[in-house]
Design a protein around this motif. Structure first.
Motif, short mmCIF file in Angstrom:
data_model
loop_
_atom_site.label_atom_id
_atom_site.label_comp_id
_atom_site.label_asym_id
_atom_site.label_seq_id
_atom_site.Cartn_x
_atom_site.Cartn_y
_atom_site.Cartn_z
N UNK A 1 72.57 74.06 21.40
CA UNK A 1 72.34 72.79 22.63
C UNK A 1 71.14 71.88 22.55
N UNK A 2 70.08 72.54 21.78
CA UNK A 2 68.89 71.77 21.44
C UNK A 2 69.19 70.73 20.47
N UNK A 3 70.13 71.17 19.49
CA UNK A 3 70.40 70.03 18.41
C UNK A 3 71.21 68.92 19.12
N UNK A 4 72.05 69.26 20.18
CA UNK A 4 72.74 68.19 20.76
C UNK A 4 71.84 67.20 21.68
N UNK A 5 70.88 67.81 22.20
CA UNK A 5 69.92 66.84 22.97
C UNK A 5 69.32 66.22 21.97
N UNK A 6 68.66 66.52 20.87
CA UNK A 6 67.74 65.54 20.01
C UNK A 6 68.88 64.48 19.73
N UNK A 7 70.24 64.82 19.07
CA UNK A 7 70.88 63.78 18.71
C UNK A 7 71.37 62.81 19.84
N UNK A 8 71.69 63.17 21.04
CA UNK A 8 71.75 62.31 22.08
C UNK A 8 70.60 61.45 22.27
N UNK A 9 69.55 61.81 22.29
CA UNK A 9 68.38 61.14 22.41
C UNK A 9 68.38 59.94 21.26
N UNK A 10 68.62 60.25 20.02
CA UNK A 10 68.60 59.46 18.87
C UNK A 10 69.85 58.18 19.19
N UNK A 11 70.87 58.74 19.62
CA UNK A 11 72.17 57.80 20.10
C UNK A 11 71.58 56.89 21.16
N UNK A 12 70.91 57.33 22.17
CA UNK A 12 70.45 56.55 23.17
C UNK A 12 69.38 55.33 22.52
N UNK A 13 68.46 55.70 21.86
CA UNK A 13 67.59 54.61 21.15
C UNK A 13 68.54 53.71 20.37
N UNK A 14 69.69 54.32 19.62
CA UNK A 14 70.46 53.35 18.83
C UNK A 14 71.51 52.44 19.90
#
Length: 278
Positions: A88-101
């Motif tokens: 779930x933490x991996x999903x959160x980090x990836x989500x934030x990166x996609x947000x910035x993208x």
């Protein structure tokens, strides 16, 4: 002993003995210039190290998202690994990166995968944007299902995780006493049950009723759903102690129920006659 550079901001001394690992957090330098050291830990086989790396990445993702983006495939692989304890933490980090993208669909998909780690109490730009994307998606699905209901077609299943995010947003509006915001969202999402909740929970129920009635008449393009909203308002109007007969008659008029209007007028005229006779 083995010394691992856990980012320039957090060196860790890691000792391996008899298959166990002990970690000592050393002093943190003042500035962080790169996430490279942390990202290298994602290649380790030890889950404890990878989870610790994700925790640190979650702290610095807004600053170093452009570096972390090169490791999105690795991070998503950790999320998709059912046996990984920090998925779930991996999903959160990836989500934030996609947000910035600015890839918001992927950001939402992974935010849903983050579960409760996607915390709506954090009023960051990231959270507010992903919530807005989630609500837009929910509105689209609920609108389509309402149309399917009218056409007697089977509804499309809505992801329980998306339902949970929307529910938490409604709860946040109630906690903040943002009743009009919650009511507007309930109208958009076709949630008659939530419309009633926000009206009755408010300290100004008459004002909320009027706001709901005006919004239904000006915002809703679906005649069928507008009529359902007005019928819900009729239920609330008729259950209150001090009935707003003007607003109630307006609802009945729009619903094309002249007999109900006539009953109200007859009742009010009867009360006037009783008052004159006493």
């Amino acid at each position: 002993f083995r010394l691992i550079a856990f980012c320039s901001a957090r060196p860790f001394l890691v000792a391996f003995a008899s298959g166990t690992m002990a970690a000592v957090d050393l002093a943190r330098p003042a500035a962080v210039t790169s996430a490279g050291g942390v990202l290298s830990l994602l290649e380790e086989q030890e889950n404890t190290l990878r989870v610790a790396a994700l925790e640190r990445l979650n702290e610095v993702v807004d600053q170093f998202w452009h570096e972390i983006a090169d490791y999105l495939t690795d991070i998503e692989s950790l999320y998709e690994d059912s046996g990984f304890p920090g998925k779930e933490l991996a999903a959160l980090v990836a989500s934030k990166v996609f947000y910035h993208l600015e890839e918001y669909e992927d950001a939402l998909r992974l935010a849903l995968g983050a579960g409760q780690l996607f915390d709506l109490s954090h009023r960051s730009e990231y959270v507010e944007k992903i919530v807005a994307v989630a609500i837009d998606e929910y509105v689209k699905l609920r609108t389509n299902n309402f149309e399917n209901e009218l056409k007697k077609k089977d509804p499309v299943a809505i992801d329980d995780r998306l339902e949970d995010v929307v529910k938490r947003m409604f709860d946040r509006c109630l906690e903040d006493k943002a009743f009009k915001q919650g009511l507007g969202m309930a109208l958009e999402t076709r949630r008659l049950d939530i419309i009633k909740t926000f009206i009755t929970a408010s300290d100004d129920a008459p004002g909320m009723l009027q706001y709901a009635q005006t919004s239904a008449m000006t915002m809703l393009t679906s005649k069928a759903f507008r009529e359902r909203v007005l019928r819900t308002l009729v239920e609330i109007y008729t259950s209150t102690k001090d009935v707003n007969y003007t607003a109630l008659c307006q609802c009945y008029f729009i619903l094309n129920e002249p007999l109900e209007v006539a009953k109200i007028l007859k009742d009010l005229l009867g009360r006037d006659k009783e008052g004159c006779c006493t």
